[in-house]
Design an enzyme around this catalytic site. Structure first.
Site, mmCIF file in Angstrom:
data_model
loop_
_atom_site.group_PDB
_atom_site.id
_atom_site.type_symbol
_atom_site.label_atom_id
_atom_site.label_comp_id
_atom_site.label_asym_id
_atom_site.label_seq_id
_atom_site.Cartn_x
_atom_site.Cartn_y
_atom_site.Cartn_z
ATOM 1 N N HIS A 475 40.306 43.824 49.343
ATOM 2 C CA HIS A 475 40.971 44.278 48.185
ATOM 3 C C HIS A 475 41.891 45.250 47.952
ATOM 4 C CE1 HIS A 475 42.045 42.896 44.085
ATOM 5 N NE2 HIS A 475 41.400 43.705 43.686
ATOM 6 N N GLU A 476 40.551 46.004 48.000
ATOM 7 C CA GLU A 476 40.693 46.845 47.809
ATOM 8 C C GLU A 476 42.192 48.408 48.730
ATOM 9 O OE1 GLU A 476 40.425 48.731 44.993
ATOM 10 O OE2 GLU A 476 38.898 46.978 44.426
ATOM 11 N N HIS A 479 45.404 47.347 48.330
ATOM 12 C CA HIS A 479 45.874 48.084 46.716
ATOM 13 C C HIS A 479 46.522 49.418 47.280
ATOM 14 C CE1 HIS A 479 45.319 45.819 43.499
ATOM 15 N NE2 HIS A 479 43.532 46.387 43.247
ATOM 16 N N HIS A 482 49.689 48.565 49.940
ATOM 17 C CA HIS A 482 50.580 48.925 48.521
ATOM 18 C C HIS A 482 51.741 50.321 48.279
ATOM 19 C CE1 HIS A 482 52.000 46.948 44.206
ATOM 20 N NE2 HIS A 482 53.496 46.975 45.001
#
Ligand SMILES: [Zn+2]
Length: 688
Positions: A475-476, A479, A482
């Protein structure tokens, strides 16, 4: 003597940054920026604002502040101390004052306006146009159109809010750390997994105590309420945890956030009124993908009505199971995780703990990098010699893998994943530097901080992750991708900058999907002793257990989202005080919750996302983005999870574009249509 915070263009010299450097560095930059702004605006005023004489130098001065402040704010989160905290807090009002000053700066506003209305606007690229449009929108939201006395009030409120939210997080951290319990005998900890026992023993030894030290750090708390047979101990820890920073529980009143919440909500509402919104929820969505408050309520209520029947069934099943097998009278809040785990064991014969040996941290990392390489044409290179804040931290470069610029460095990130004292709980990604083109024409590459709180290596074993933790890491990392794979060169809309909050969780939740794919799991798993792959039967059970109690989890997230949105939307109607905040939560629970927590539960007092983070009237964004990410992933379900064309499309339309276009436009470009909730319901096992 030089101040390490005033050195730019390279990675921060963490080991040389001292608390006494912080305030002088900030003062220096703020005063330089104020002086420089006068010069920039003088030129823009006489020659007419252009990209070269205005947009670029303005971005550059803002980036300097960002480069100075991001390591400070990071250290405050991962290596906190009293002196650091004081220095950090001393800066907050100055930062807030500066940002209010810019937000209400008439000449600055005029410069942006003239860029917008001049003939050259159409010749700007997408990113530059978006920077100008966002700036004009943000001026309105910062009160540019207000009368002077109202502007003054607006500034005072902003300053006060930044102090209040900092105090709110401090209270949560202090209250969490204030509680610990040393248990002498292992017999009181029956059921606790060996890894957690070892961690608790290590924690005790570090404080020169005998036995096992239990704390409210997430890995320890979760382990006790999930596995410990000792009901009284579960109750004690549940009580301590859910009353943190409140007027209830073992440290009642000592770090009570209740009065802070009342003041925060009142000030947020006042800000909304000043800006001519009906309430703060309207103010919040003014910068989001959603278009009106009703849309948010109906989105959440729709998901609630689709999940509630299943959630009630799940709870009923749990109650039956506990009664039939363990003769429990009532299921208390501190029993839910415990019996759920037992039920999960019975149904799927698999536990997060049993999975740990197959997910050694390094193997997971290797797999995560391999997944990203296949999807997005990048590779990763570890850097061995670098300046850091802690020996656990690792540093990586992201390199391009496409044939044209093979091996070219694209970005860099720090990875700090083990829980320790003085480090804020949870997992997050933050930016250290943002990708941008400098006025001298050089490209500044993005740098990210990836932070988690996993158990570190214990007893000579490598760190072994649960599958939940693997998912958190992905998940991290999403980010991070991105932020790091962006191709945008304007800092204000580069990477995660300028991305609407309800779209910002798209890449992160999207990446989690690979943790659930049979063809990807072997890449990230392998027994830490033998290297052997996760056995098929365990893999099947793990996948089968994916949607265990997913409806109960869904309604819990909906409860938090609705509480947050209602309290900001209906602030006026509620006449908020300490007591009524809790009542609003109770009302919401009556509508959408299946588990009623005990009366002493003060979840709201540690709901930092909305009272200390940026999620006020925006917590629903998580669910909103889950719809986007599930729907985005469904393209890979159709075309294959490593389909290169789909990977390229995601990279080019989402990851590379950052905040340079409206998120709906980007989503449609990627998916060929607007998002719908079908994939999310299907992934959660909630379709009939
Ligand atoms: Zn996230």
């Amino acid at each position: 003597m030089s101040n390490p915070l005033l050195v730019f263009g390279q990675l921060p010299a963490f080991s040389s940054i001292l608390p006494e450097h912080i305030e002088p560095a900030l003062d220096q930059i703020l005063s330089d920026n104020r002086a420089q702004l006068i010069d920039i605006l003088a030129v823009a005023g006489s020659e007419g604002a252009t990209v070269a004489n205005f947009l670029q130098p303005y971005a550059e001065m803002e980036d300097k502040l960002e480069q100075m402040w991001s390591p400070v704010s990071h250290l405050n989160a991962v290596a906190n101390s009293d002196v650091l905290r004081d220095a950090y807090n001393a800066c907050l009002p100055k930062l807030s004052e500066y940002s209010t000053e810019l937000g209400q700066h008439r000449e600055l506003f005029d410069a942006f306006s003239s860029l917008k209305t001049s003939g050259q606007f159409v010749s700007l690229n997408d990113a530059q146009q978006k920077v100008v449009d966002n700036a004009l929108r943000d001026f309105t939201l910062s009160g540019i159109d207000l009368a002077p006395e109202k502007q003054q009030r607006f500034g005072d409120i902003k300053k006060r809010l930044s102090e209040l939210s900092s105090k709110y997080s401090e209270n949560v951290l202090d209250a969490s750390q204030a509680w610990s319990k040393c248990v002498e005998h292992e017999s009181e900890l029956v059921g606790l997994p060996a890894s957690s026992l070892a961690a608790a023993k290590q924690a005790a030894e570090a404080k020169e105590l005998e036995g096992y030290l239990l704390t409210l750090d997430i890995p320890c708390y979760i382990a006790v309420v999930t596995y410990c047979e000792n009901r009284a101990l579960r109750q004690e820890m549940y009580t301590a945890y859910t009353t943190r920073a409140s007027e209830q529980g073992p440290n009642a009143g000592e770090w009570d956030n209740s009065p802070l919440m009342v003041e925060i909500l009142a000030l947020k509402d006042e800000i909304a009124q000043l800006l001519n919104f009906n309430n703060y929820a309207e103010r919040s969505i003014a910068t989001k993908m959603t278009t009106d408050t009703d849309q948010v309520f109906s989105f959440l209520n729709n998901l609630a009505s689709k999940s509630l029947p299943a959630a009630r069934n799940e709870l009923f099943e749990l109650q039956e199971f506990a009664q039939n097998n363990y003769k429990t009278d009532t299921l208390y809040a501190w029993d839910i995780a415990f019996y759920s785990e037992k039920l999960k064991q019975e149904k799927y014969a698999i536990s997060q703990e049993e999975l740990r040996p197959w997910f050694p941290y390094n193997k997971v990392l290797e797999g995560m990098f391999a997944v990203a390489s296949r999807l997005f044409d990048v590779s990763f290179e570890e850097v061995s010699d670098f300046d850091t804040w802690h020996t656990d931290v690792r540093l990586f470069h992201v390199l391009s893998n496409d044939s044209e610029n093979q091996g070219e460095k694209i970005a860099t990130f720090y990875l700090d994943v083990y829980a320790r004292e003085h480090k804020r709980g949870g997992a997050w990604m933050a930016d250290c530097k943002v990708r941008r083109r400098t006025s001298s024409g050089e490209l500044q590459l993005p740098v990210a901080f990836l932070t988690c709180n996993f158990n570190g290596p214990v007893d000579g074993k490598p760190a072994l992750l649960t599958h939940n933790e693997v998912t958190t890491l992905f998940h991290e990392f999403g980010h991070g991708l991105h932020h790091m794979l962006t191709q945008v060169e304007e800092s204000a809309v580069s990477g995660i900058n300028g991305v609407a909050w309800d779209a910002v969780e798209l890449p992160s939740q999207f990446m989690e999907n690979w943790c659930w794919e049979k063809d990807a799991i072997p890449m990230m798993s392998g027994h830490y002793e033998t290297g052997e792959g996760l056995p098929d039967d365990m893999l099947d059970k793990m996948l089968a257990a994916k949607n265990f109690q997913s409806a109960m989890q869904m309604v819990r997230q909906l409860e938090f989202s609705l509480f947050d949105f209602s309290i900001h939307c209906y602030y006026q109607q509620h006449q908020i005080d300490k007591v009524s905040i809790h009542h609003v939560l109770d009302d919401i629970r009556e509508q959408v919750a299946v588990i009623t927590p005990p009366e002493f539960n003060r979840f709201e007092c540690s709901f930092s996302h909305i009272f200390a983070g940026g999620y006020a009237a925006g917590y629903y964004s998580y669910k909103w983005a889950e719809v986007l990410s599930a729907d985005a992933f469904s393209l890979f379900e159709e075309n294959g999870i490593f389909d290169k064309t789909s990977g390229d499309a995601f990279k080019q339309n989402i990851l590379e574009k950052g905040g340079s276009k409206e998120p709906m436009e980007l989503f449609v470009a990627f998916r060929g249509r607007e998002p719908n909730v079908d994939a999310l319901l299907r992934h959660s096992g909630l379709t009939a």
